[in-house]
Design an enzyme around this catalytic site. Structure first.
Site, mmCIF file in Angstrom:
data_model
loop_
_atom_site.group_PDB
_atom_site.id
_atom_site.type_symbol
_atom_site.label_atom_id
_atom_site.label_comp_id
_atom_site.label_asym_id
_atom_site.label_seq_id
_atom_site.Cartn_x
_atom_site.Cartn_y
_atom_site.Cartn_z
ATOM 1 N N GLU A 102 0.846 -1.195 0.000
ATOM 2 C CA GLU A 102 0.000 0.000 0.000
ATOM 3 C C GLU A 102 0.885 1.249 0.000
ATOM 4 O O GLU A 102 1.975 1.231 0.583
ATOM 5 C CB GLU A 102 -0.884 -0.082 1.257
ATOM 6 C CG GLU A 102 -1.752 1.092 1.580
ATOM 7 C CD GLU A 102 -2.863 1.354 0.580
ATOM 8 O OE1 GLU A 102 -2.520 1.623 -0.585
ATOM 9 O OE2 GLU A 102 -4.037 1.328 0.959
ATOM 10 N N ASP A 106 -3.305 6.049 6.592
ATOM 11 C CA ASP A 106 -3.723 7.319 7.171
ATOM 12 C C ASP A 106 -4.603 6.973 8.389
ATOM 13 O O ASP A 106 -4.088 6.644 9.455
ATOM 14 C CB ASP A 106 -4.472 8.048 6.044
ATOM 15 C CG ASP A 106 -4.783 9.492 6.324
ATOM 16 O OD1 ASP A 106 -4.893 9.868 7.486
ATOM 17 O OD2 ASP A 106 -4.949 10.264 5.361
HETATM 18 C C1 PRP Z 1 -5.632 6.347 -0.269
HETATM 19 C C2 PRP Z 1 -4.387 5.498 -0.113
HETATM 20 C C3 PRP Z 1 -4.835 4.422 0.834
HETATM 21 C C4 PRP Z 1 -5.869 5.109 1.695
HETATM 22 C C5 PRP Z 1 -5.287 5.404 3.047
HETATM 23 O O1 PRP Z 1 -6.440 5.732 -1.216
HETATM 24 O O2 PRP Z 1 -3.950 4.978 -1.349
HETATM 25 O O3 PRP Z 1 -5.411 3.342 0.144
HETATM 26 O O4 PRP Z 1 -6.238 6.322 1.030
HETATM 27 O O5 PRP Z 1 -6.211 6.039 3.879
HETATM 28 P P1 PRP Z 1 -6.841 5.392 5.183
HETATM 29 O O6 PRP Z 1 -5.734 4.758 5.968
HETATM 30 O O7 PRP Z 1 -7.409 6.598 5.920
HETATM 31 O O8 PRP Z 1 -7.918 4.449 4.786
HETATM 32 P P2 PRP Z 1 -7.602 6.459 -2.032
HETATM 33 O O9 PRP Z 1 -8.927 6.034 -1.469
HETATM 34 O O10 PRP Z 1 -7.336 7.934 -2.105
HETATM 35 O O11 PRP Z 1 -7.492 5.769 -3.456
HETATM 36 P P3 PRP Z 1 -6.266 5.745 -4.511
HETATM 37 O O12 PRP Z 1 -5.215 4.828 -3.964
HETATM 38 O O13 PRP Z 1 -6.916 5.210 -5.746
HETATM 39 O O14 PRP Z 1 -5.756 7.163 -4.691
#
Ligand code: PRP
Length: 184
Positions: A102, A106
């Site tokens: 990943e 966050d």
């Molecule tokens: C982002 C990142 C993680 C997630 C982390 O994905 O790639 O998958 O957020 O955040 P969290 O720990 O608060 O869940 P996003 O949903 O923006 O999709 P992407 O990877 O397609 O940009």
């Protein structure tokens, strides 16, 4: 779209720093999984650059697969505490060693959703490898087994991470100056 140089306030992690750390992670993973089966599961879209560089640094034979998860709710620039699986893997993971790859953790809800789902399929081991860890924003406790960099709570982009779905191709992690970025 704007040229990123118009709103880049600083390069937080350079291409050289990224590649050096990814090589270290690859060595560590190669040691930990020596003579073992390994399946890397990349979480799209952000994880894709990290996966392709990391797998070239992993010396043990391994397979790859992909999942897509979206967080949704409060706005595009911060994850929301909810996650939905949009694309599932095709691989049967029962009794296999699965390592999730990943770009960033966050709140933790994305990894939590994926871990909960995959655990039900009885893998032999299920671990996580995250390039960037925003520990300050964590809302739920999830195990992160391999971490590239711990970063502060600032809005970063590049190397897989987007701004309005663009700039994922940049080879470094940059910090946005929101006052200079013209939103779509
Ligand atoms: C982002 C990142 C993680 C997630 C982390 O994905 O790639 O998958 O957020 O955040 P969290 O720990 O608060 O869940 P996003 O949903 O923006 O999709 P992407 O990877 O397609 O940009």
């Amino acid at each position: 779209m704007q040229d990123y140089r118009e709103f880049l306030s600083e390069i937080l992690i350079s291409e050289e720093q990224l590649q050096a750390r990814i090589a270290e992670l690859g060595e560590q993973i190669s040691r930990d999984y020596a003579n073992q089966d390994l399946l890397l599961v990349c979480i799209l879209r952000g994880g894709v650059l990290f996966l392709t560089d990391l797998m070239r640094q992993i010396a043990v034979p391994h397979a790859i697969d992909f999942m897509a998860v979206s967080s949704y709710g409060i706005g595009a620039r911060q994850s929301s505490g909810q996650a939905r699986i949009n694309l599932d893997i095709n691989t049967d993971i029962r009794d296999r060693n699965v390592l999730l790859v990943e770009d960033i953790v966050d709140s933790g809800y994305t990894l939590e959703a994926v871990l909960s789902l995959l655990k039900t399929r009885r893998p032999k081991t299920l671990r996580t490898c995250v390039l960037l860890d925003k520990t300050e924003r964590r809302e739920i406790d999830i195990p992160v087994d391999y971490v590239g960099f711990t970063i502060p709570n600032i809005f970063v982009f590049g190397y897989g991470l987007d701004i309005d779905e663009h700039y994922r191709n940049l080879p470094f992690i940059g910090v946005i100056d929101l006052k200079k970025y013209k939103a779509l």
